[in-house]
Design a protein around this motif. Structure first.
Motif, mmCIF file in Angstrom:
data_model
loop_
_atom_site.group_PDB
_atom_site.id
_atom_site.type_symbol
_atom_site.label_atom_id
_atom_site.label_comp_id
_atom_site.label_asym_id
_atom_site.label_seq_id
_atom_site.Cartn_x
_atom_site.Cartn_y
_atom_site.Cartn_z
ATOM 1 N N LEU A 301 0.827 -1.204 0.000
ATOM 2 C CA LEU A 301 0.000 0.000 0.000
ATOM 3 C C LEU A 301 0.866 1.262 0.000
ATOM 4 O O LEU A 301 0.601 2.206 -0.754
ATOM 5 N N HIS A 302 1.895 1.280 0.824
ATOM 6 C CA HIS A 302 2.792 2.447 0.845
ATOM 7 C C HIS A 302 3.484 2.612 -0.511
ATOM 8 O O HIS A 302 3.636 3.740 -1.007
ATOM 9 N N SER A 303 3.906 1.495 -1.114
ATOM 10 C CA SER A 303 4.560 1.558 -2.427
ATOM 11 C C SER A 303 3.582 2.053 -3.488
ATOM 12 O O SER A 303 3.944 2.854 -4.365
ATOM 13 N N GLN A 304 2.339 1.579 -3.428
ATOM 14 C CA GLN A 304 1.341 1.985 -4.406
ATOM 15 C C GLN A 304 1.043 3.480 -4.317
ATOM 16 O O GLN A 304 0.851 4.162 -5.335
ATOM 17 N N GLY A 310 4.188 8.924 -9.029
ATOM 18 C CA GLY A 310 5.290 8.819 -9.986
ATOM 19 C C GLY A 310 6.660 8.778 -9.343
ATOM 20 O O GLY A 310 7.679 8.889 -10.047
ATOM 21 N N MET A 311 6.729 8.615 -8.011
ATOM 22 C CA MET A 311 8.028 8.629 -7.338
ATOM 23 C C MET A 311 8.741 7.279 -7.456
ATOM 24 O O MET A 311 9.907 7.215 -7.836
ATOM 25 N N PHE A 312 8.066 6.194 -7.113
ATOM 26 C CA PHE A 312 8.647 4.868 -7.281
ATOM 27 C C PHE A 312 7.532 3.840 -7.235
ATOM 28 O O PHE A 312 6.395 4.156 -6.875
ATOM 29 N N THR A 313 7.860 2.605 -7.612
ATOM 30 C CA THR A 313 6.884 1.515 -7.614
ATOM 31 C C THR A 313 7.368 0.386 -6.695
ATOM 32 O O THR A 313 8.509 0.409 -6.213
ATOM 33 N N ILE A 318 11.789 -3.571 -4.812
ATOM 34 C CA ILE A 318 12.417 -4.888 -4.955
ATOM 35 C C ILE A 318 13.798 -4.757 -5.590
ATOM 36 O O ILE A 318 14.761 -5.402 -5.162
ATOM 37 N N GLN A 319 13.910 -3.903 -6.604
ATOM 38 C CA GLN A 319 15.201 -3.707 -7.263
ATOM 39 C C GLN A 319 16.239 -3.195 -6.269
ATOM 40 O O GLN A 319 17.366 -3.709 -6.207
#
Length: 496
Positions: A301-304, A310-313, A318-319
């Motif tokens: 949820l935080h990543s979404q 548009g900051m990161f996914t 994971i990368q």
């Protein structure tokens, strides 16, 4: 003219499909090699007087396929270097040289280094026969996998899947187990033997669980898994999790999920972390699996939320994690070594410091106490701060100094309480006592957070015993006296 190796594809197995150009090369060559004679076209050619030196004995002499392929390449290079001037070494392989042919890939790497010219002539691939015999169009989505490298992470149920190099029942068994990570046991699959070879072709349709129960596997065998758009087959994939969270946060998704912010669900991240810790303490794998999923949801949820700005996914997360793990484990993925956990930790710290330098941060100029999260629970934070201070020599020479400090702080705390000092002063003195106790924990190699958690669990266990016994007597703690409860407490203690 220098040394030359010419690779020729023998096609899928039917001599009628051998191209005229390939046939001429095979007939005119003076020094011919074939990876294996276990191919219908080889037998037909030898009947017409075209003979080969095969590498079949290499398969018998080596323990694994990579060693086989390396030996074949070495022999071909040696043959090319010793061949008379102007004569090429011909190497024939089943199918198409550029499809699932490991020896050709190695020749492409080695020949330029060895000063050998490599020529490659195509042939009908087993894929051509598979598309016809199995009746699917690869444009719909297609993947070709090697049976020896099959894993659930490489499978995409939405694509038609061909699995090559299924040589025998043992390999088929491994393939079955790999597929069962994604597909149900009764999922329909197809085994193809000698596809495209007139009179020898077999197409066997079976449920997945029977994959290693049929006969006839060999060099011309493959497994076909038809594509499916059943989303249930993707329920174990990270990609599906990402899609679900994206939908939940979309305008058409869940109103509650859509309204959340980093701050609004901040406490959820903490709560879910502690629920995971509880399952660890209880040694409860079933609940641990569930609670780890709840914790992962918070991360998603935080990543979404950041993906929407548009900051990161989640894939960037994971990368970065993968890059960090690879970089900070040079004793695993690099050239360094680590004989024990302490050495591994030193490597980790060294690479962590190097990362800071790459970001323009000079570790030497940072406080020795930097890097401890601000919002850690106080007991855990005290422990980490003391460990960092001790690393740079700010520590007692022995535990005797710790005992003296505990006694000093305890006396000051007692004086603050009995002397009627301000509440704030009493609280500060209590903090000093707790901080000195943490030092003792560090000296004996115990984590104070874990120690206190164990004591809390013990207290709950004993007090629950007291409540249960009182309940059996028709009473509660509220209507019993301390002496009665103390007696039951001692009983609970004696049972441990």
């Amino acid at each position: 003219m220098g040394a030359v190796i010419t690779v020729v594809g023998l096609g899928s197995g039917d001599p009628d499909r051998l191209t005229l150009g390939s046939l001429k090369l095979l007939q005119e060559a003076q020094e011919r090699y074939v990876r294996t004679k276990d191919h219908p076209v080889v037998a037909w050619l030898e009947e017409t007087g075209v003979s080969f030196t095969s590498f079949d004995e290499v398969y018998e002499a080596k323990d694994d396929f990579p060693s086989v392929y390396e030996e074949i390449v070495e022999r071909l290079i040696a043959a090319a270097k010793t061949a008379p001037e102007g004569k090429e070494v011909l190497y024939a392989v089943p199918g198409h040289p550029m499809v699932a042919e490991a020896t050709v890939k190695r020749l492409q790497e080695r020949c330029p280094v060895e000063g050998i010219e490599l020529k490659i002539t195509g042939g009908e691939s087993f894929l051509d026969a598979a598309f016809i015999s199995l009746g699917f169009d690869p444009i719909e989505g297609f993947q070709l996998l090697d049976a020896s490298e099959l894993s659930g992470g490489r499978l995409d149920p939405r694509r038609h899947t061909l699995i090559g190099q299924v040589y025998d029942e043992f390999t088929a068994s491994d393939v079955k187990l790999g597929l069962m990570d994604i597909y149900p046991d009764d999922y329909p699959v197809v085994v193809g033997h000698a596809l495209g070879v007139t009179g020898a072709e077999q197409v066997i349709r079976i449920p997945l669980y029977e994959l290693d129960r049929i006969q006839g596997y060999g060099n011309l065998s493959l497994v076909y898994v038809p594509a499916s758009h059943d989303e249930q087959l993707r329920i174990r994939s990270f990609e599906r999790l990402h899609e679900i969270v994206t939908i939940l946060r979309s305008p058409e998704g869940c109103p509650w999920d859509r309204e959340q912010t980093h701050q609004s669900i901040r406490k959820n991240l903490i709560e879910e972390t502690y629920e995971v810790l509880e399952t660890i303490d209880d040694d409860d794998p079933d609940h641990m699996r569930e609670e780890l999923g709840d914790l992962l949801l918070q991360i998603m949820l935080h990543s979404q939320m950041e993906e929407e700005t548009g900051m990161f996914t989640a894939y960037d997360v994971i990368q970065e994690l993968n890059e960090k793990l690879l970089y900070r484990h040079p004793h695993v993925f690099g050239n360094l070594s680590a004989e024990d956990a302490e050495a591994a930790l030193k490597n980790w710290d060294a690479m962590k410091a190097e990362e800071k330098r790459r970001k323009g941060i000079e570790p030497e100029k940072l406080s020795a106490l930097s890097g401890v999260p601000r919002d850690l629970p106080a007991l855990m934070k005290a422990y980490k701060l003391q460990k960092k201070a001790a690393k740079v020599g700010f520590d007692w020479d022995s535990i005797d100094g710790v005992w003296a400090k505990i006694e000093e702080e305890l006396a000051e705390f007692k004086e603050a309480v009995t002397g009627g000092h301000k509440a704030e002063d009493q609280t500060l003195e209590l903090g000093d006592v707790l901080f000195s106790i943490v030092n003792a924990a560090r000296y004996i190699g115990a984590d104070p957070e874990e120690a206190l958690s164990m004591t809390i669990a013990k207290f709950v266990r004993r007090f629950t015993y007291v409540e249960d016994k009182l309940r059996e007597a028709g009473k509660t703690p509220s209507d019993s006296n301390l002496a009665e409860m103390d007696k039951l407490w001692d009983e609970a203690k004696s049972l441990e």
